[in-house]
Scaffold this active site. Structure first.
Site, PDB file in Angstrom:
ATOM      1  N   THR A  28       0.818  -1.213   0.000  1.00  0.00           N
ATOM      2  CA  THR A  28       0.000   0.000   0.000  1.00  0.00           C
ATOM      3  C   THR A  28       0.851   1.262   0.000  1.00  0.00           C
ATOM      4  OG1 THR A  28      -1.601  -1.246   1.254  1.00  0.00           O
ATOM      5  CG2 THR A  28      -1.904   1.122   1.222  1.00  0.00           C
ATOM      6  N   GLY A  80       1.189   9.041  10.353  1.00  0.00           N
ATOM      7  CA  GLY A  80       0.881   8.923   8.917  1.00  0.00           C
ATOM      8  C   GLY A  80       1.325  10.164   8.157  1.00  0.00           C
ATOM      9  N   ASP A 117       1.538  -0.265  19.305  1.00  0.00           N
ATOM     10  CA  ASP A 117       1.850   0.628  18.179  1.00  0.00           C
ATOM     11  C   ASP A 117       1.997   2.072  18.677  1.00  0.00           C
ATOM     12  OD1 ASP A 117       1.638   1.213  15.073  1.00  0.00           O
ATOM     13  OD2 ASP A 117       0.179   2.537  16.020  1.00  0.00           O
ATOM     14  N   LYS A 170       5.363   4.582  18.813  1.00  0.00           N
ATOM     15  CA  LYS A 170       5.346   5.940  18.240  1.00  0.00           C
ATOM     16  C   LYS A 170       5.712   6.998  19.274  1.00  0.00           C
ATOM     17  CE  LYS A 170       1.945   4.745  14.670  1.00  0.00           C
ATOM     18  NZ  LYS A 170       0.499   4.629  14.402  1.00  0.00           N
ATOM     19  N   GLY A 187      -3.079   5.326   6.064  1.00  0.00           N
ATOM     20  CA  GLY A 187      -3.653   5.324   4.718  1.00  0.00           C
ATOM     21  C   GLY A 187      -2.566   5.523   3.680  1.00  0.00           C
TER      22      GLY A 187
HETATM   23  N1  HSE Z   1      -1.987   0.620  12.708  1.00  0.00           N
HETATM   24  C1  HSE Z   1      -1.667   1.999  12.662  1.00  0.00           C
HETATM   25  C2  HSE Z   1      -2.860   2.801  13.203  1.00  0.00           C
HETATM   26  C3  HSE Z   1      -1.352   2.418  11.250  1.00  0.00           C
HETATM   27  O1  HSE Z   1      -3.942   2.243  13.374  1.00  0.00           O
HETATM   28  O2  HSE Z   1      -2.706   3.978  13.498  1.00  0.00           O
HETATM   29  C4  HSE Z   1      -0.373   3.521  11.098  1.00  0.00           C
HETATM   30  O3  HSE Z   1       0.800   3.391  11.839  1.00  0.00           O
END
Ligand code: HSE
Length: 430
Positions: free
Chosen positions: A12, A131, A198, A202, A301
């Protein structure tokens, strides 16, 4: 001279990255100097668009990271291995790295950055957090002279989507998760997202930049959203709160140590983060002397993440060009244009309009308005007869996107209608 890049991964984000680079018109001029020389995939079994020239796609990922012609390796595989090994090998071969991989940087950042510093190459990771939201570069550069006190983020789109749906529908976690998986918003294995890992990866990355020191990812306490239920959301609502999964990094008052954590949190409805809903992300940064800044946007995305990936590629290309003897200034910092852009005359601009009419209360007045608009290609989204003001009927219309010139011609015709007394307001609608 074109700068050759190699992509590791053509899923993607990889295909989104190629779409931007292969369609440079109207974007940063430096895109024209980038050539996608090799793209590494695990297998050739899927059709992949945009299509690449013959010989560009390969399953030999090692050949990309060791190719002497490639200057920038863009790692978009995700996961820890083989990403970590390939990044280290690419660095060893003098390549700059762009990556969207928060897990590998949060867990192996020390090894990767030590190697990069030794080799004199950049490892840029704007796409790894938030993102498409520019947050890494702003934290390093635009906000860098502030003494940062807090970074609070909604930095996982999946959990924010689930919590938003639970809040808006009154539904329970498992129900919404199943729905989110069906719609493709949540992974089949949602662990990394719903258990907060996740977000912890970050915030480790953001805190390292904001507070200028490495963070041990395994030391970050992390609680996910599996236990959140409709009842708590409803009580929180009664009390004036929404529940959000926040990743929080704060400097302690001694400025020597930090608090970092990820957990579901009640957020007052008038807090700026309370209205960040769905898959959107936001990062609130507080620093001295600036105060608060909130960065908001699509946290995941294809296009959004690719935008961040390509911005890093362009940053490195700018630096490489500047170090070229012919270029005295970094093209990203110097003024890069000398021509004037052409502006569209206002009559040709398309807008939606709101207009309020005072009309004599005679039969057929709405029909007259409709006919005049139609005569000038103005399509109406809604027509509301609000009521009466003195002896006049008050009618409000909202148009679809229409050419401004056509709208004004329609108004001129309407003004001449006997049934129309006046047009007290005309406003544009976003
Ligand atoms: N899995 C992550 C989210 C995607 O849901 O934010 C982007 O890092």
């Amino acid at each position: 001279m074109a700068f050759k890049i190699g992509l590791l991964g053509y899923g993607t984000v990889g295909t989104g990255t190629a779409e931007i680079i292969l369609d440079p018109t109207g974007r940063n001029n430096l895109l024209q100097d980038i050539e996608i020389a090799r793209v590494g995939v695990r297998s050739f079994d899927k059709p992949r668009l945009p299509e690449l020239p013959p010989g560009v796609l390969t399953t030999d990922l090692e050949a990309i990271v060791t190719d002497p012609e490639i200057e920038i390796v863009v790692e978009l595989l995700g996961g820890l291995e083989p990403s970590r090994s390939l990044i280290l090998k690419a660095i060893d071969h003098g390549k700059h790295i762009v990556t969207a991989n928060k897990a590998v940087i949060a867990r192996h950042g020390e090894e990767i950055y030590n190697a990069a510093n030794k080799a004199g190459v950049y490892v840029l990771l704007e796409a790894a957090v938030g993102g498409g939201i520019p947050v890494i570069k702003p934290l390093k550069q635009s906000l860098g002279v502030n003494r940062i006190q807090t970074v609070i983020g909604i930095i996982n789109g999946t959990t924010n989507y689930i919590l938003t749906q639970m809040t808006q529908e009154g539904a329970d976690f498992s129900e919404v998760l199943a729905e989110a998986q069906k719609l493709g918003y949540a992974e089949a294995d949602p662990t990394a997202d719903v258990d907060g890992y996740d977000a912890a990866d970050k915030i480790a990355i953001l805190a390292a930049i904001a507070f200028n020191g490495r963070i041990k990812r395994e030391d970050i306490p992390c609680e996910g959203i599996r236990q959140i239920n409709a009842t708590d959301i409803s009580y929180a609502d009664d009390l004036g709160f929404v529940i959000k999964l926040l990743a929080i990094a704060k400097a302690n008052s001694n400025n020597d140590s930090l608090q970092i954590r990820v957990h579901p949190t009640l957020v007052s409805k008038d807090h700026p983060l309370a209205n960040v809903n769905g898959v959107y992300n936001a990062i609130l940064v507080e620093g001295d002397p600036l105060g608060q800044v909130m960065l908001f946007g699509p946290g995941a995305g294809k296009g959004a993440t690719a935008s961040a990936v390509v911005s890093d590629i362009v940053n490195i290309v700018g630096i490489l060009q500047a170090s070229n003897i012919k270029e005295k200034l970094d093209p990203l910092l110097r003024c890069s244009h000398e021509h004037f852009k052409q502006l569209t005359p206002i009559a040709d601009i398309n807008s939606r309009f709101y207009a309020r009419f005072l009309c004599h209360d005679v039969s057929g007045v709405i029909g007259h308005l409709g006919t005049s608009f139609a005569n000038h290609n103005v399509s109406l989204e809604s027509v509301v007869q609000i009521g009466f003001r003195n002896d006049l009927a008050e009618i409000v219309v909202v148009t679809h996107d229409v050419q401004e010139g056509n709208f004004h011609q329609a108004l001129e015709e309407i003004k001449s209608l006997e049934s129309i007394d006046s047009i007290p307001s005309i406003l544009r609608v976003l």
